[in-house]
Design a protein around this motif. Structure first.
Motif, PDB file in Angstrom:
ATOM      1  N   TYR A 207      -6.233 -52.038 -18.371  1.00  0.00           N
ATOM      2  CA  TYR A 207      -6.215 -50.647 -18.856  1.00  0.00           C
ATOM      3  C   TYR A 207      -6.728 -50.561 -20.284  1.00  0.00           C
ATOM      4  O   TYR A 207      -7.473 -49.651 -20.646  1.00  0.00           O
ATOM      5  N   ALA A 208      -6.305 -51.495 -21.142  1.00  0.00           N
ATOM      6  CA  ALA A 208      -6.653 -51.424 -22.554  1.00  0.00           C
ATOM      7  C   ALA A 208      -8.043 -51.978 -22.854  1.00  0.00           C
ATOM      8  O   ALA A 208      -8.537 -51.829 -23.977  1.00  0.00           O
ATOM      9  N   GLU A 209      -8.681 -52.615 -21.898  1.00  0.00           N
ATOM     10  CA  GLU A 209     -10.005 -53.197 -22.134  1.00  0.00           C
ATOM     11  C   GLU A 209     -11.026 -52.107 -22.405  1.00  0.00           C
ATOM     12  O   GLU A 209     -11.107 -51.105 -21.683  1.00  0.00           O
ATOM     13  N   LYS A 210     -11.802 -52.281 -23.467  1.00  0.00           N
ATOM     14  CA  LYS A 210     -12.789 -51.279 -23.843  1.00  0.00           C
ATOM     15  C   LYS A 210     -14.086 -51.526 -23.065  1.00  0.00           C
ATOM     16  O   LYS A 210     -14.705 -52.573 -23.213  1.00  0.00           O
ATOM     17  N   ILE A 211     -14.449 -50.556 -22.281  1.00  0.00           N
ATOM     18  CA  ILE A 211     -15.706 -50.642 -21.535  1.00  0.00           C
ATOM     19  C   ILE A 211     -16.528 -49.382 -21.820  1.00  0.00           C
ATOM     20  O   ILE A 211     -15.966 -48.284 -21.952  1.00  0.00           O
ATOM     21  N   PRO A 212     -17.841 -49.498 -21.958  1.00  0.00           N
ATOM     22  CA  PRO A 212     -18.688 -48.333 -22.310  1.00  0.00           C
ATOM     23  C   PRO A 212     -18.935 -47.432 -21.103  1.00  0.00           C
ATOM     24  O   PRO A 212     -20.081 -47.272 -20.641  1.00  0.00           O
ATOM     25  N   VAL A 213     -17.873 -46.850 -20.568  1.00  0.00           N
ATOM     26  CA  VAL A 213     -17.985 -46.000 -19.379  1.00  0.00           C
ATOM     27  C   VAL A 213     -17.350 -44.652 -19.666  1.00  0.00           C
ATOM     28  O   VAL A 213     -16.237 -44.579 -20.207  1.00  0.00           O
ATOM     29  N   THR A 214     -18.047 -43.590 -19.318  1.00  0.00           N
ATOM     30  CA  THR A 214     -17.518 -42.230 -19.426  1.00  0.00           C
ATOM     31  C   THR A 214     -17.599 -41.571 -18.065  1.00  0.00           C
ATOM     32  O   THR A 214     -18.660 -41.561 -17.438  1.00  0.00           O
ATOM     33  N   ILE A 215     -16.448 -41.031 -17.606  1.00  0.00           N
ATOM     34  CA  ILE A 215     -16.400 -40.334 -16.316  1.00  0.00           C
ATOM     35  C   ILE A 215     -16.292 -38.850 -16.580  1.00  0.00           C
ATOM     36  O   ILE A 215     -15.396 -38.400 -17.305  1.00  0.00           O
ATOM     37  N   ARG A 216     -17.179 -38.085 -15.983  1.00  0.00           N
ATOM     38  CA  ARG A 216     -17.224 -36.641 -16.209  1.00  0.00           C
ATOM     39  C   ARG A 216     -17.190 -35.925 -14.872  1.00  0.00           C
ATOM     40  O   ARG A 216     -17.970 -36.255 -13.970  1.00  0.00           O
ATOM     41  N   LEU A 217     -16.291 -34.967 -14.770  1.00  0.00           N
ATOM     42  CA  LEU A 217     -16.156 -34.163 -13.546  1.00  0.00           C
ATOM     43  C   LEU A 217     -16.868 -32.833 -13.750  1.00  0.00           C
ATOM     44  O   LEU A 217     -16.566 -32.094 -14.692  1.00  0.00           O
ATOM     45  N   VAL A 218     -17.823 -32.537 -12.886  1.00  0.00           N
ATOM     46  CA  VAL A 218     -18.602 -31.300 -12.984  1.00  0.00           C
ATOM     47  C   VAL A 218     -18.387 -30.505 -11.711  1.00  0.00           C
ATOM     48  O   VAL A 218     -18.627 -31.006 -10.609  1.00  0.00           O
ATOM     49  N   SER A 219     -17.950 -29.249 -11.853  1.00  0.00           N
ATOM     50  CA  SER A 219     -17.727 -28.382 -10.692  1.00  0.00           C
ATOM     51  C   SER A 219     -18.960 -27.519 -10.451  1.00  0.00           C
ATOM     52  O   SER A 219     -19.754 -27.291 -11.373  1.00  0.00           O
ATOM     53  N   PRO A 220     -19.117 -26.981  -9.242  1.00  0.00           N
ATOM     54  CA  PRO A 220     -20.238 -26.057  -8.991  1.00  0.00           C
ATOM     55  C   PRO A 220     -20.214 -24.851  -9.920  1.00  0.00           C
ATOM     56  O   PRO A 220     -21.267 -24.410 -10.394  1.00  0.00           O
ATOM     57  N   ALA A 221     -19.007 -24.330 -10.202  1.00  0.00           N
ATOM     58  CA  ALA A 221     -18.919 -23.177 -11.104  1.00  0.00           C
ATOM     59  C   ALA A 221     -19.399 -23.547 -12.501  1.00  0.00           C
ATOM     60  O   ALA A 221     -20.078 -22.763 -13.186  1.00  0.00           O
TER      61      ALA A 221
END
Length: 489
Positions: A207-221
């Motif tokens: 959990y604490a490991e730093k990884i260069p990942v960004t998760i983004r949730l995009v809705s149709p609206a």
């Protein structure tokens, strides 16, 4: 491409500009396909759209990996009759009396094995896709029932092993079923957990490991809203531009100059269509559409369909068309006239050409040796033999000469010239004059038909010989290998 060919040539045992030019000429002579030049480098400022399989071995600064939510294709493992290269055939058991179908154990085993093999291949494909970018990888995918997926990922949050479990890997139906559980044990997943009132496992070392990942949730609206704001901003900017007062030209001369530049017409527009160089075969296209470069002057040789080996007979009618003509010309180019007066010797010479790599075995099978023997014993063949013994016989001689462009197309200006290139089958001197020989494999009823087809072609050959040698061509002979007859023009 020229640089690439030069580098490849320098890697061989040959060296020097002269040998390289001869090498390129041979490639052109035998019409080697160079392929299409790739004018875009991997660092070019372009967007390239391709499948994952086509991207193998390539690298790019930024890669978009789209369609991650698409389901895997498992149709072959779901068929009523499944086939496996090692396990054989698996089919359902059918009870025709009770009209009942039931899955058998072999079918279930084969089906499961095929499913796992397909998943293994998909894993390899995903690895290829994720290792293409140098700087940034952007993965997109549509996820149905996202809340249920996130809750399933929460069950993996406490798993400390880096590798996913066998159950997770084998039950996947798409790439997201691997990607989401893999990220669910890291804090980059917190945004999705908060979206549905869940929390990750902070006690997990992953959990604490730093990884260069960004998760983004995009809705149709959200996508629609962003597009509306973009269009509104664009409309406002256009309105601001329209309100800028228009400035008159600084002086009338500037306006006149601009109008003159835009009104300019290239005075040699028609000459742009004139080719720099054409082959004799391209000059066969006179009478076709004007948009084509080069025109037809004489008909092409008839193409005879290839006959399967078990149907072939020792007769010219059973041979091929273009391949047959190429094979005949190759043998006649290398023919030793001192050994050309028996079928046995002709076949022996052909075997030698095959051994030396000058002819393929398939091409040799297209040759009807009785026709070659008849040619060698014909009047023109005996004259060529004498020239051969005197070392004055020239065979397969290439040439390039200039002719008026109007000969290729009457619409071209008479004062313009183009280059014509071709290859003369054979010629030899007799006294102070020259005899020109051209052999044909066309299937014709009488040798006179060849005059209509090739009279213009031989006129070009005559013109080229007289220019290069300074001697007059006294005879132009067409020899029909299909009819074993010669025609003097």
């Amino acid at each position: 491409m020229l640089v690439e060919k030069a580098v490849e040539f320098e890697a061989t045992s040959y060296r020097g500009l002269f040998n390289f030019i001869r090498y390129i000429e041979q490639l052109q002579k035998y019409e080697v396909d160079f392929g299409e030049v790739n004018i875009y480098g991997e660092s070019a400022d372009t967007v390239r759209i391709m499948s994952i399989h086509k991207s193998k071995g390539l690298e790019f600064p930024v890669v978009f990996l789209s369609g991650m939510g698409k389901s895997f294709n498992q149709m072959d493992s779901r068929a009523a009759l499944v086939l496996h290269s090692r396990m054989g055939i698996g089919a359902d058991a059918i009870d025709p009396e009770h009209r009942v179908r039931q899955a058998t154990l072999p079918r279930q085993i084969i089906r499961q094995s095929m499913k796992l093999e397909n998943l293994a291949e998909e894993l390899r494909v995903l690895y290829v896709a994720m290792t293409r970018p140098k700087e940034k990888l952007i993965m997109t995918g549509m996820a149905s029932k996202l809340e249920s997926r996130v809750k399933q990922c929460a069950a993996h949050a406490g798993r400390q092993e880096e590798l996913l479990s066998y159950q997770t890997l084998s039950s996947a139906s798409g790439y997201l079923d691997w990607i989401l559980p893999a990220f669910s044990r890291n804090r980059c997943f917190d945004g999705l957990y908060e979206q549905f009132g869940l929390a990750g496992n902070v006690d997990n070392p992953l959990y604490a490991e730093k990884i260069p990942v960004t998760i983004r949730l995009v809705s149709p609206a959200g996508l629609v809203e962003g597009e509306v704001l973009h269009q509104m901003e664009r409309a406002v900017n256009e309105q601001k531009i329209m309100e800028i007062p228009k400035q008159p030209p600084r002086e009338a001369a500037l306006k006149e100059l601009v109008e003159e530049r835009f009104a300019y017409q290239y005075p040699y527009e028609k000459e742009k269509q004139i080719p720099v160089k054409v082959t004799v075969s391209q000059l066969k296209k006179v009478g076709m559409e004007e948009s084509e470069i080069g025109k037809e002057l004489f008909a092409q040789e008839e193409l005879v369909p290839i006959v399967p080996g078990f149907l072939k007979k020792d007769h010219v009618a059973a041979l091929t068309g273009s391949d047959r003509g190429t094979a005949y010309h190759r043998l006649l180019e290398c023919l030793d006239y001192r050994r050309a007066y028996s079928i046995t010797e002709l076949m022996a010479q052909t075997e030698e050409l095959i051994a030396e790599g000058k002819m393929t075995k398939e091409a040799a099978e297209c040759i009807y040796f009785k026709s070659i023997l008849a040619f060698a014993k014909s009047p023109v063949g005996m004259r060529m033999r004498n020239a051969f013994l005197n070392e004055t016989l020239k065979r397969e001689q290439p040439f390039v000469m200039s002719v008026p462009a109007s000969e290729a197309d009457p619409s071209y200006p008479e004062d313009e010239t183009i280059l014509v290139q071709g290859i003369i089958d054979a010629w030899f001197p007799e006294g102070d004059e020259i005899v020109l020989v051209d052999y044909k494999t066309d299937r014709v009823k009488e040798v006179g038909e060849l005059k209509k087809r090739y009279e213009k072609q031989l006129a070009y050959y005559q013109q080229a010989l007289e220019r290069t040698t300074g001697k007059k061509v006294k005879e132009k002979i067409i020899y029909s290998l299909a009819l074993d007859e010669e025609l003097v023009l």
